[in-house]
Design a protein around this motif. Structure first.
Motif, mmCIF file in Angstrom:
data_model
loop_
_atom_site.group_PDB
_atom_site.id
_atom_site.type_symbol
_atom_site.label_atom_id
_atom_site.label_comp_id
_atom_site.label_asym_id
_atom_site.label_seq_id
_atom_site.Cartn_x
_atom_site.Cartn_y
_atom_site.Cartn_z
ATOM 1 N N TRP A 1 -13.672 -8.490 -1.209
ATOM 2 C CA TRP A 1 -14.772 -7.807 -0.605
ATOM 3 C C TRP A 1 -14.230 -7.659 0.807
ATOM 4 C CZ3 TRP A 1 -17.305 -3.626 -0.508
ATOM 5 C CH2 TRP A 1 -18.680 -3.398 0.420
ATOM 6 N N ALA A 2 -13.894 -8.711 1.269
ATOM 7 C CA ALA A 2 -13.588 -8.844 2.868
ATOM 8 C C ALA A 2 -12.386 -7.899 3.342
ATOM 9 C CB ALA A 2 -13.170 -10.352 3.379
ATOM 10 N N ARG A 3 -11.415 -7.916 2.195
ATOM 11 C CA ARG A 3 -10.251 -7.178 2.509
ATOM 12 C C ARG A 3 -10.672 -5.748 2.381
ATOM 13 N NH1 ARG A 3 -5.070 -9.991 1.338
ATOM 14 N NH2 ARG A 3 -5.457 -12.340 1.240
ATOM 15 N N TRP A 4 -11.633 -5.310 1.270
ATOM 16 C CA TRP A 4 -11.780 -3.955 1.094
ATOM 17 C C TRP A 4 -12.419 -3.409 2.242
ATOM 18 C CZ3 TRP A 4 -15.542 -0.241 0.837
ATOM 19 C CH2 TRP A 4 -15.416 0.653 -0.060
ATOM 20 N N LYS A 5 -13.385 -4.139 3.069
ATOM 21 C CA LYS A 5 -14.138 -3.683 4.250
ATOM 22 C C LYS A 5 -13.202 -3.314 5.412
ATOM 23 C CE LYS A 5 -17.135 -7.296 4.143
ATOM 24 N NZ LYS A 5 -18.012 -8.164 4.324
ATOM 25 N N ALA A 6 -12.288 -4.277 5.384
ATOM 26 C CA ALA A 6 -11.113 -4.121 6.584
ATOM 27 C C ALA A 6 -10.404 -3.146 6.343
ATOM 28 C CB ALA A 6 -10.561 -5.647 6.792
ATOM 29 N N PHE A 7 -9.975 -2.771 5.026
ATOM 30 C CA PHE A 7 -9.102 -1.799 4.819
ATOM 31 C C PHE A 7 -9.824 -0.286 5.340
ATOM 32 C CE2 PHE A 7 -7.849 2.021 2.463
ATOM 33 C CZ PHE A 7 -6.646 2.062 2.531
ATOM 34 N N MET A 8 -11.006 -0.356 4.576
ATOM 35 C CA MET A 8 -11.884 0.960 5.021
ATOM 36 C C MET A 8 -12.524 1.240 6.542
ATOM 37 S SD MET A 8 -11.801 2.665 1.975
ATOM 38 C CE MET A 8 -12.985 3.839 2.025
#
Length: 537
Positions: free
Chosen positions: A177-184
């Motif tokens: 989830w942390a990686r997803w937010k950062a990518f988006m």
């Protein structure tokens, strides 16, 4: 014909060497003639999701995982928990705050829908398998535009999700989830847009979903389609991560890396190796669905660039899959290559034929030391094969009426023909055979192609966004793409096919029946077909 016989007999003796031996051999015999070794191969566009299609894999953990995913989706039982148990209110609030900071309208309305529509839905029966989410494109559209992003420097960025070639591991659900937010919302990517390089984040790539195209959307959903699809995309990826972590913790990510290497990262190298080694004896190779980058790699391959001229269509380069023809340099007068693709394309003016840019390439070439000219064409049919007959008619018409009429035609194509014909919906292979025969053509498969002489054998798994297209192992033949699609066409008064067709789904000039491909060692979803054509003089 004596000149012709001498020149090409030389090639047949030992590839390019031994011209004198060839000349001597043919001077006293009338039987040495033009012989062409010909292959056709749809390389298949690179698939971003390494789990999309069933592959033949020697690790039992792969088959076990795919079977377990299928069970999870088809009969989840008590695993069919509410969305909020996987993607909880706290994560929703974080997402809503990021969307507000991004400056979007409609975040409050999206929050209303989260509470009334989405948080209590069951993850499988009411979200993953929900037909409306599918027809509204609320999860598949954001996946399509952010799955794999081509960057300005030629590399790629990947959304943190199980269904692409993301190269790192998610240590936990929260790490995902942390990686997803950062990518988006945070990480800047450099992409090319109309020749300029611009900086974007994942969220900038999303596009509004329009009711005009997807009428299942309500007016309200259309008005908030950007934040709504972001929410649905996050839930979708979250459910995938949750499912895989529960089914094969510690194993699914390793399988993903292996598949990504074989099917995606090393696909071009594997394809080049097969062409350079096992198919080194070919005079002409018709290729379809060739990416622009692959043409560059062909030219950079010492063996292949020394051996062949690559005939590539002139295109804008927007659509990255082209038909290409490789012709052995020693077979032809290199300076005689003449592109005649335009003559084929002009046959479609004013007609609605589903041919996309780059699908057709056609050229004439003069044989070395001879007066003979070849007319060569390579074509990639649309998914339903509805362009195939119009294109064959156009190439036939060019051969009969636009040139001298004496050219020797050889035409390699992925006809996208089907074992089971659905009139008006797809092109049946039996009817295709009847049609080319009516034009005076035949094929490497003869006048009557067998409906079960398959050149594709693949099916979608349950680990991809279009679950209505997924097939279980037992549904392969009914729901998969198991069809006789690939052909080499010619005129029977010009050539005969000798020694039948070699069909190959191993890269080794051998074909394994009832075997799903691509495999870890064969990178395409189409078999290679090859044959030897002997000119009738």
């Amino acid at each position: 014909g004596a000149m012709l016989r001498r020149s090409v007999a030389a090639l047949a003796v030992s590839g390019t060497r031994g011209a004198m031996a060839g000349a001597r051999a043919s001077s006293g015999s009338a039987c040495a003639a033009v012989r062409l070794r010909v292959a056709s191969w749809n390389l298949a566009a690179i698939n971003n999701n390494p789990f999309e299609y069933w592959v033949t894999h020697d690790d039992p953990a792969y088959n076990e995982l795919m079977a377990n995913v299928q069970d999870f989706i088809n009969s989840p039982g008590d695993k069919d928990v509410p969305v909020s148990e996987v993607f909880d209110d706290g994560k929703f609030e974080e997402l809503a705050e990021l969307m507000r900071q991004h400056g979007w309208e409609g975040v409050d309305a999206t929050a209303e829908l989260w509470r009334s529509e989405y948080r209590d839905r069951r993850i499988v029966s009411e979200f993953m398998k929900d037909a409306e989410i599918g027809t509204k494109r609320l999860a598949s559209m954001p996946d399509r535009v952010t799955n794999t992003v081509n960057l300005a420097d030629g590399s790629q960025a990947h959304r943190p999700t199980p269904i692409n070639c993301y190269s790192e591991d998610f240590a936990s659900f929260d790490d995902w989830w942390a990686r997803w937010k950062a990518f988006m919302f945070e990480d800047a990517m450099q992409v090319k847009s109309k020749q300029e390089v611009k900086e974007v984040k994942g969220v900038d790539l999303l596009v509004p979903i329009k009711r005009a195209k997807y009428p299942a959307l309500s007016e309200q959903e259309e008005a908030i389609s950007l934040p709504l699809q972001t929410l649905c995309g996050a839930i979708f990826d979250g459910i995938l991560v949750h499912m895989l972590n529960s089914l094969a913790p510690g194993k699914w990510q390793q399988l993903r890396h292996e598949l990504a290497n074989a099917l995606n990262r090393n696909k071009n190298e594997q394809t080049l190796r097969i062409l350079a080694n096992k198919y080194a004896d070919m005079d002409i190779v018709f290729l379809q669905e060739v990416a622009n980058a692959f043409v560059g790699k062909l030219e950079g391959n010492a063996d292949l660039s020394a051996r062949y001229v690559a005939i590539v269509p002139e295109t804008s380069g927007k659509r990255d899959q082209n038909s290409v023809i490789l012709v052995r340099k020693s077979l032809i007068k290199e300076e005689s290559v003449k592109d005649v693709t335009g003559l084929v394309n002009e046959r479609f003016e004013g007609k609605s034929v589903p041919v996309a840019e780059g699908d057709i390439v056609a050229a004439t070439v003069e044989l070395a030391d001879s007066e003979q000219t070849l007319l060569l064409a390579s074509f990639h049919g649309d998914t339903n094969g509805l362009a195939t007959i119009p294109v064959v008619d156009a190439v036939h018409d060019v051969a009969q009426n636009s040139l001298t009429g004496k050219e020797l035609l050889v035409f390699g194509l992925d006809a996208n023909t089907y074992e089971k014909s659905k009139p008006g919906k797809n092109q049946g292979v039996v009817e295709f055979g009847e049609h080319y025969v009516s034009k005076g053509l035949t094929s490497c498969w003869g006048d009557k192609p067998s409906p079960t002489e398959y050149t594709t054998y693949n099916a979608r798994t349950y680990l991809q966004p279009q679950l209505n297209k997924a097939a279980s192992k037992s549904e392969f033949l009914s729901k998969g793409d198991v069809n006789p699609k690939d052909f080499i066409l010619f005129y029977p008064d010009q050539f005969e096919a000798e020694g039948g067709v070699v069909k190959d789904n191993t890269g080794d000039k051998a074909y394994l029946e009832d075997t799903a491909f691509p495999t870890l060692s064969f990178p395409s979803d189409h078999a290679i077909i090859s044959t030897e054509l002997a000119a009738r003089l």
